[in-house]
Design a protein around this motif. Sequence first.
Motif, mmCIF file in Angstrom:
data_model
loop_
_atom_site.group_PDB
_atom_site.id
_atom_site.type_symbol
_atom_site.label_atom_id
_atom_site.label_comp_id
_atom_site.label_asym_id
_atom_site.label_seq_id
_atom_site.Cartn_x
_atom_site.Cartn_y
_atom_site.Cartn_z
ATOM 1 N N ARG A 99 31.859 11.853 -34.485
ATOM 2 C CA ARG A 99 32.315 10.524 -34.862
ATOM 3 C C ARG A 99 33.660 10.305 -34.177
ATOM 4 N N ILE A 100 33.720 9.237 -33.371
ATOM 5 C CA ILE A 100 34.975 8.909 -32.687
ATOM 6 C C ILE A 100 35.742 7.959 -33.598
ATOM 7 N N PRO A 101 36.864 8.396 -34.155
ATOM 8 C CA PRO A 101 37.565 7.577 -35.155
ATOM 9 C C PRO A 101 37.926 6.182 -34.655
ATOM 10 N N THR A 102 38.444 6.091 -33.416
ATOM 11 C CA THR A 102 38.805 4.781 -32.865
ATOM 12 C C THR A 102 38.493 4.742 -31.374
ATOM 13 N N ILE A 103 38.023 3.597 -30.945
ATOM 14 C CA ILE A 103 37.944 3.240 -29.523
ATOM 15 C C ILE A 103 38.606 1.879 -29.427
ATOM 16 N N GLN A 104 39.647 1.773 -28.611
ATOM 17 C CA GLN A 104 40.361 0.504 -28.556
ATOM 18 C C GLN A 104 41.051 0.328 -27.209
ATOM 19 N N LEU A 105 41.366 -0.925 -26.917
ATOM 20 C CA LEU A 105 42.180 -1.236 -25.758
ATOM 21 C C LEU A 105 43.628 -0.934 -26.086
ATOM 22 N N GLY A 106 44.362 -0.434 -25.100
ATOM 23 C CA GLY A 106 45.740 -0.054 -25.334
ATOM 24 C C GLY A 106 46.587 -1.199 -25.850
ATOM 25 N N GLU A 107 46.320 -2.406 -25.354
ATOM 26 C CA GLU A 107 47.084 -3.568 -25.804
ATOM 27 C C GLU A 107 46.420 -4.264 -26.988
ATOM 28 N N GLY A 108 45.406 -3.641 -27.532
ATOM 29 C CA GLY A 108 44.768 -4.159 -28.730
ATOM 30 C C GLY A 108 44.188 -5.549 -28.543
ATOM 31 N N GLU A 109 44.341 -6.377 -29.568
ATOM 32 C CA GLU A 109 43.759 -7.717 -29.542
ATOM 33 C C GLU A 109 44.415 -8.616 -28.502
ATOM 34 N N SER A 110 45.597 -8.276 -28.031
ATOM 35 C CA SER A 110 46.278 -9.102 -27.028
ATOM 36 C C SER A 110 45.850 -8.770 -25.597
ATOM 37 N N SER A 111 45.010 -7.768 -25.436
ATOM 38 C CA SER A 111 44.577 -7.361 -24.098
ATOM 39 C C SER A 111 43.752 -8.462 -23.437
ATOM 40 N N LYS A 112 43.853 -8.541 -22.129
ATOM 41 C CA LYS A 112 43.069 -9.507 -21.350
ATOM 42 C C LYS A 112 41.669 -8.968 -21.029
ATOM 43 N N TYR A 113 41.401 -7.757 -21.429
ATOM 44 C CA TYR A 113 40.069 -7.179 -21.241
ATOM 45 C C TYR A 113 39.241 -7.386 -22.506
ATOM 46 N N ARG A 114 37.929 -7.322 -22.350
ATOM 47 C CA ARG A 114 36.984 -7.387 -23.455
ATOM 48 C C ARG A 114 36.018 -6.215 -23.328
ATOM 49 N N LEU A 115 35.649 -5.635 -24.477
ATOM 50 C CA LEU A 115 34.751 -4.485 -24.482
ATOM 51 C C LEU A 115 33.467 -4.812 -25.234
ATOM 52 N N ASN A 116 32.441 -4.046 -24.905
ATOM 53 C CA ASN A 116 31.218 -4.017 -25.698
ATOM 54 C C ASN A 116 30.851 -2.549 -25.844
ATOM 55 N N VAL A 117 30.917 -2.067 -27.086
ATOM 56 C CA VAL A 117 30.666 -0.656 -27.373
ATOM 57 C C VAL A 117 29.425 -0.553 -28.246
ATOM 58 N N ASP A 118 28.428 0.114 -27.726
ATOM 59 C CA ASP A 118 27.217 0.332 -28.507
ATOM 60 C C ASP A 118 26.615 -0.984 -28.996
ATOM 61 N N GLY A 119 26.700 -2.024 -28.135
ATOM 62 C CA GLY A 119 26.105 -3.309 -28.462
ATOM 63 C C GLY A 119 26.982 -4.222 -29.286
ATOM 64 N N ILE A 120 28.209 -3.815 -29.587
ATOM 65 C CA ILE A 120 29.114 -4.617 -30.402
ATOM 66 C C ILE A 120 30.298 -5.052 -29.545
ATOM 67 N N ALA A 121 30.576 -6.370 -29.539
ATOM 68 C CA ALA A 121 31.695 -6.890 -28.761
ATOM 69 C C ALA A 121 32.990 -6.806 -29.558
ATOM 70 N N GLY A 122 34.097 -6.574 -28.868
ATOM 71 C CA GLY A 122 35.395 -6.527 -29.545
ATOM 72 C C GLY A 122 36.440 -5.856 -28.690
ATOM 73 N N LYS A 123 37.562 -5.558 -29.305
ATOM 74 C CA LYS A 123 38.648 -4.878 -28.609
ATOM 75 C C LYS A 123 39.105 -3.616 -29.346
#
Length: 519
Positions: free
Chosen positions: A67-91
């Motif tokens: 279990r990976i406790p957290t996967i996140q962008l370094g700048e969090g919600e303010s990041s200009k990047y967008r992720l999709n992890v395991d079918g779920i969109a977010g940051k």
Amino acid sequence: MKKFLYAFLIFAIAILWSSCRKDFVTVPSSGQLQFSKDTVYLDTIFTNIGSSTYNLKVYNRTDDDIRIPTIQLGEGESSKYRLNVDGIAGKIFQDIELLANDSMFVFVESTIDINDFTGGDQFLYTDAIEFDTGGNEQKVELVTLVQDAVFLFPQQFNDGTIETLLLGVDDEGNESRVEGFFLEDTELNWTNEKPYVVYGYAAVGQNKVLNIEAGARVHFHADSGLIVGNLGSLQVNGVLSTTEVLEGEVIFEGDRLEPGFADVPGQWGTIWLTDGSTNNNINYATIKNASVGILTENSDGTANPTLTLNNSKIYNSSSVGLLARTGHIEANNTVIGSAGQASLYLNLGGRYTFRHCTFANYWTNSFRVFPTVLLDNFLDIGNGTVFTADLVQANFSNCIIDGTNGIELFLDKNNGAELNYNFTNCLIKFNDFNNRFNNNDLYNFSNDLIFDETTKILNSDVFDFKDTAKNEFIIGADSGANGIGNTPAMPFIIQSDILGVPRTNPSDVGAYNHITFDD
């Protein structure tokens, strides 16, 4: 027996249940994740235009379900990047499970406004995907180069509709329109300071001239292009480049800058020189990845060419490289490469002169029916309606016509109009192995008035191009095009080849002098 089956069923269910439960027994990640890459480069994007979607593969090489406790962008919600992890969109994501010896995809996109930062017309934006925190933290870097640009686009009205251009009206009064806009006077000089990104069709109006300076870069969005209207003019003022970055050339292409789009045909529409446009000049330009590289219709009624095309290249057109309908064109030192149909289609007559040009169609994206070069004097629009116009002249001198088909020159005549053409000092691929054209007077290769005795008709490929897959049509030392031309009597514009190398006497035919290729 029934008792035995019942006991066996209970036993099997217990086994399966315990097996399934094991999938949900996880241990925290211990910083042992592995990745398909340590940095994700999202390549260059224009400001406020979304990137392509890139992927990162994450591996759990251990024998434990984790279990990976957290996967996140370094700048969090303010990041200009967008992720999709395991079918779920977010940051930011929490408690992501990954089975033993399994993997998952993380998808990455970005949309960045360069005005949010300082640093000029280019800005390198970076962030990272962080897996876990503290001593178990692992990172994959994200890098994007953001390029500022001049954006040109049609107006959007209050009711949500988009500005359009009227192309014409059919016999029933129905209008044909395309999303587009007329360039303002302040928008008629395109420089090399910033790239230009065009949405819809940018139109040059009556008595207006669009000047494009040497080194300019013009990018078209999907279904976009350039229209030169009645009495309008296009002046592309590229110059010879001295380095591989083509600093003096004007380049027309799509607006996707990722390497995967570098050679994708059909990303944008066309440069359309409409009926009545005048004195169009294109010098040292590359026009690539369009549907039709250049479409030119009719002439302006003067003795001068409607389009003069010098030292330019057109390739990777999904349909036709240069399509002219009753046009008037003079082209020198020009290369028209691979296209889904024909590289050059001179339709419904016209007046044409091509000197030291290379027409070579090595299209591989689909099956190609059309030849590299096609000439005719009619247009059949169906329902028994056929328009004809004289092909007053189509003179080819010191030219190459080649491609992957056996026959790469096709001539088609309607007896209701003239079809005049001449080939001098040319190299033409024409392998009529079925003898379909033996008795066709259009292909009377022994007629010196049509096919000069210096022209070579080939049944085999001896062109020896550098790299046809990359539309690199420089000829090699073993090419049959070497030394069969006649340049000294030609205009000054072709005393050197497209690379600025002086021609010899006798000259090589085509746009390039030959070179010796490295092994």
